[in-house]
Design an enzyme around this catalytic site. Structure first.
Site, mmCIF file in Angstrom:
data_model
loop_
_atom_site.group_PDB
_atom_site.id
_atom_site.type_symbol
_atom_site.label_atom_id
_atom_site.label_comp_id
_atom_site.label_asym_id
_atom_site.label_seq_id
_atom_site.Cartn_x
_atom_site.Cartn_y
_atom_site.Cartn_z
ATOM 1 N N TYR A 188 0.898 -1.448 -2.410
ATOM 2 C CA TYR A 188 0.422 -2.249 -3.550
ATOM 3 C C TYR A 188 0.553 -3.739 -3.228
ATOM 4 C CZ TYR A 188 -0.535 -3.885 -8.226
ATOM 5 O OH TYR A 188 -1.103 -4.525 -9.301
ATOM 6 N N SER A 219 -6.165 -0.515 -7.495
ATOM 7 C CA SER A 219 -6.221 -1.817 -8.134
ATOM 8 C C SER A 219 -5.968 -2.904 -7.092
ATOM 9 C CB SER A 219 -5.221 -1.873 -9.288
ATOM 10 O OG SER A 219 -5.473 -2.967 -10.129
ATOM 11 N N ASP A 255 -13.892 1.328 -16.569
ATOM 12 C CA ASP A 255 -12.785 0.498 -16.102
ATOM 13 C C ASP A 255 -13.090 -0.948 -16.471
ATOM 14 O OD1 ASP A 255 -10.775 -0.854 -14.840
ATOM 15 O OD2 ASP A 255 -10.989 0.150 -12.905
ATOM 16 N N HIS A 314 -9.276 2.488 -15.778
ATOM 17 C CA HIS A 314 -8.460 2.009 -14.663
ATOM 18 C C HIS A 314 -7.363 2.998 -14.290
ATOM 19 C CE1 HIS A 314 -7.557 -1.253 -11.958
ATOM 20 N NE2 HIS A 314 -6.294 -1.283 -12.337
#
Length: 763
Positions: free
Chosen positions: A525, A606, A693, A732
């Protein structure tokens, strides 16, 4: 997270190249045949058997529209796929359908998909529980019997009494795509204001439920987004924020920027159009609000933010005996965006805040609203030398629960509110706190724990009985035949990144006598001060169990694992550090024989999708397969859609030349290359997005997929497939129904089976 913010050094050669280059190149190259005949490809028997399937793939030819040209910082930008930014156009819908007509058969029309789906469904089917919460005369908790699309909110009079259904979101839509997205009880527990999200959108519809009768009031509050609910202590109403001026669709499929949030007060039982406007700042359209009615009920604290970090603090006096009928007079306490402030509790005019002001690893500060100048602030719990103080919560009148992050492992403590002195430390294994509940007026608390191999343990502790140890209220057990935690190993290693910074990484696998290369899933991430903590994931366990595989979780810079300095080390002009950290993790895993390139898959969602997109552009030779979920791919226009402008705190503002030049260097969309030799071949890539999203609009994935497929279309060196899968009635990720989660996990596992070198399949 070591202060590693470097000043941008101007690279004249890169800037000159940028001036010469049209973004979204047409990929013309003398080595590329424009014929649509089948390319003769070299045979490599050591590769996964994906070439036969790939040979049949004919990628849709996305139209390149030359009319979208603009000057940005003296550079002429040609945006040939901008038409894909319109989600409602027939042409965009045709493009999406054409992509799904390729990706769905590749993933789903095979025996593997059915087998993996059946196994995942079986593993997923175990009872799951959330932490109980006490409000007024009842306890509440979430329960899922196993395969329910949405967890059900249950109600009990006490912890031993029979449970009843308080709110079941499964009854609100046939396909389970309506989810309970937020909830807040009134002070006396008589009412619950709750938000409903449809198809995964960030938009909420607020309803109010009676606790005793389990029925709703008639009103529905709409156009609510990025807002909490704060009840006044008289239980008559609450403060909330809404985008009342947002025109057009508000269902999550739109791309319009979210601007001009306003703060309102709603009285229970009245229509939304009767709500009182409390605050608005039309001169600052990007500002967003969070509110807290203080524990004493005399103040309303207004937290104002315009990005995803740093907030200002204002407050207004509340008069409990007088109705709220007009705007409130807010006074500034902090009027600069320079740090984070989170209200905890108060003693009269003295307010307790969790903050990183002058404390990169956070502290508990006390601000007296009667004397609020910064030089008068005091510190209750100072910043720790090494551990990050992640959060704090006031319970049992005069106790603070504090949670520290110590080398990516949670530490839970109780401290005295007035002195900060340690009262007790709660014993935790290596893992993380995944749930907490407790209030200042109650002596009992509940907390949930999970780890890579533990789905969840819920503990109950009562400060009124300090001699007793925390009790296990529930332990969640996995439904996997033969599963034994003792058969697996969890190790934390530290490896060197490109600049010799030590990066921690967890590695999870079955215990074995010798190290031999196995299929490996590397997940990352690295952004927005978010820490990637040890947690349980069914898809990861499925990967280990099915392929005798390895999971790896590097805690790269840009996250919050070591405080704001770690975050700063991987954001703005330092964003490349996070990509370097992730690539160094791949090199560590192959160098130390955990895996090999053709067995190594990377995954991120993301900001993690951006990570995957950037890394397959920069170092494609490191990876065998890649899954980029709901990623931010167009780094020059991300700030123009929905809430994207809030991400400038991590990425920089493309409207500023310095940040534009930096963003261009790594933007996945603008660094797509034609594979001109075997080392430039992209790994097998699966790009996932969803039509509702409204956090990271699907246009990012659509444009990236179009550019990638055009780049590899005629390359003799590109043997691996590039696929785009667009899900419907999904967003999302939050609120996604269980059936859809299982299907998406099945797609990912099937993709890995078909594209990685796998020699073991356990079903």
């Amino acid at each position: 997270m070591l202060k590693l913010i470097f000043q941008l050094v101007a690279n004249k050669q890169s800037l000159q190249k940028l001036e010469r280059t049209l973004l979204y190149p047409t990929f013309n190259h003398p080595a590329m045949s424009r014929s649509k005949a089948t390319v003769n490809r070299p045979t490599d028997l050591s590769r996964p058997l994906v070439e036969e399937a790939n040979a049949r793939i004919v990628y849709p030819e996305a139209r390149k529209d030359g009319k979208f040209e603009e000057m940005l910082h003296e550079y002429r930008i040609r945006d040939v796929y901008r038409w894909l930014e319109d989600p409602d156009s027939i042409e965009t819908q045709r493009f999406v359908n054409a992509q799904n007509n390729i990706s769905q058969p590749f993933l789903e029309r095979c025996e593997e998909w059915e087998s993996f789906n059946a196994k995942l469904t079986k593993i997923w089917n175990f009872p799951k529980y959330g932490c109980p919460m006490r409000h007024g005369n009842y306890y509440y908790y979430f329960k899922n019997t196993g395969l329910q699309n949405q967890s059900v909110m249950m109600q009990q009079e006490n912890l031993e009494s029979p449970e009843v259904v308080f709110l079941d979101a499964n009854t609100l839509s046939a396909d389970g795509t309506t989810a309970l997205s937020q909830k807040t009880f009134s002070e006396d527990g008589a009412y619950m204001a709750y938000g409903l999200s449809e198809s995964g959108s960030d938009w909420n519809k607020i309803r109010i439920r009676r606790a005793k009768e389990r029925t709703d009031f008639p009103e529905t509050l709409e156009k609510v987004k990025f807002s909490n609910v704060s009840w006044t202590k008289d239980n008559k109403g609450f403060f909330y924020g809404r985008y009342s001026d947002q025109d057009g669709k508000t269902d999550g499929s739109e791309t319009k920027q979210n601007e001009n949030q306003k703060l309102y007060y709603h009285r229970v039982g009245e229509r939304q159009d009767q709500d009182t406007l409390i605050a608005e700042f039309p001169e600052h359209p990007s500002w967003r609000f969070q509110t807290d009615v203080t524990d004493c009920g005399k103040y309303l604290i207004l937290s104002i933010s315009h990005t995803v970090r740093d907030n200002m603090l204002y407050y207004a006096d509340l008069k409990p005996d007088e109705p709220i009928t007009s705007k409130l007079d807010f006074k500034p306490i902090v009027d600069k965006f320079e740090a984070d402030y989170d209200y905890l509790t108060n003693e009269g005019s003295k307010m307790y805040f969790h903050t990183n002001k002058d404390a990169p690893k956070y502290r508990i500060a006390v601000i007296d609203f009667n004397n609020p100048a910064e030089e008068n602030w005091t510190t209750l719990i100072p910043e720790h030398e090494k551990d990050v103080l992640e959060w704090a919560k006031c319970v049992n009148e005069d106790k603070l629960l504090v949670c520290y992050n110590r080398d990516v492992k949670h530490i839970l403590q109780a401290r005295e509110l007035h002195t900060g002195n340690l009262i007790r430390q709660f014993g935790l294994d290596i893992g993380s706190i995944n749930g907490i509940s407790g209030k200042r007026k109650y002596s009992e608390i509940f907390y949930g724990f999970s780890s890579f191999l533990t789905p969840g343990i819920i503990y109950h502790y009562d400060f009124a009985k300090p001699v007793e140890k925390p009790k296990v209220l529930r332990e969640i057990n996995l439904n996997l035949e033969g599963f034994n935690r003792d058969d697996y190993s969890v190790e934390q290693v530290f490896y060197k990144s490109a600049d010799d910074t030590n990066i921690p990484m967890f590695i999870i696998q079955r215990k074995r006598d010798s190290v031999e290369p196995r299929p490996c899933l590397l997940y990352g991430y690295g952004g927005f001060n978010h820490s990637l903590m040890p947690s349980f994931g069914i898809t990861g366990l499925m990967f280990i169990d099915t392929f005798d595989g390895v999971l790896a979780f590097p805690n790269i810079r840009g996250g919050g694992e070591y405080g704001i300095e770690w975050h700063n080390g991987g954001r703005l002009l330092n964003k490349q550090n996070g990509f370097n950290d992730f690539q160094a993790a791949a090199e560590f895993l192959t160098r130390n024989n955990y895996t090999t390139k053709d067995r190594l898959a990377i995954q991120g969602a993301s900001n993690g999708g951006l990570l995957v997109g950037a890394c397959i552009n920069q170092r494609p030779e490191l990876f065998g397969a890649a899954v980029a979920q709901v990623g931010v791919m167009d780094m020059l226009r991300f700030h123009k859609f929905t809430i994207g402008h809030a991400w400038c705190s991590d990425y920089g503002n493309p409207d500023e030349r310095e940040h534009f030049a930096n963003l261009f260097k790594y933007s996945p969309l603008h660094n797509v290359h034609i594979p001109l030799n075997p080392n430039q071949e992209y790994p097998s890539t699966l790009i996932l997005t969803a039509d509702h999203d409204d956090r990271v609009s699907p246009l990012h994935s659509l444009k990236f997929a179009a550019a990638l497929q055009e780049a590899v279309r005629y390359s003799e060196y590109q043997l691996n497939p590039i696929l785009l899968r667009v899900y419907t009635k999904a967003g999302h990720g939050a609120g996604k129904p269980t059936k859809m989660r299982i299907s998406e996990a099945t797609d990912i596992i099937t993709f890995f089976k078909k594209t990685l070198k796998v020699d073991t399949v356990n079903l």
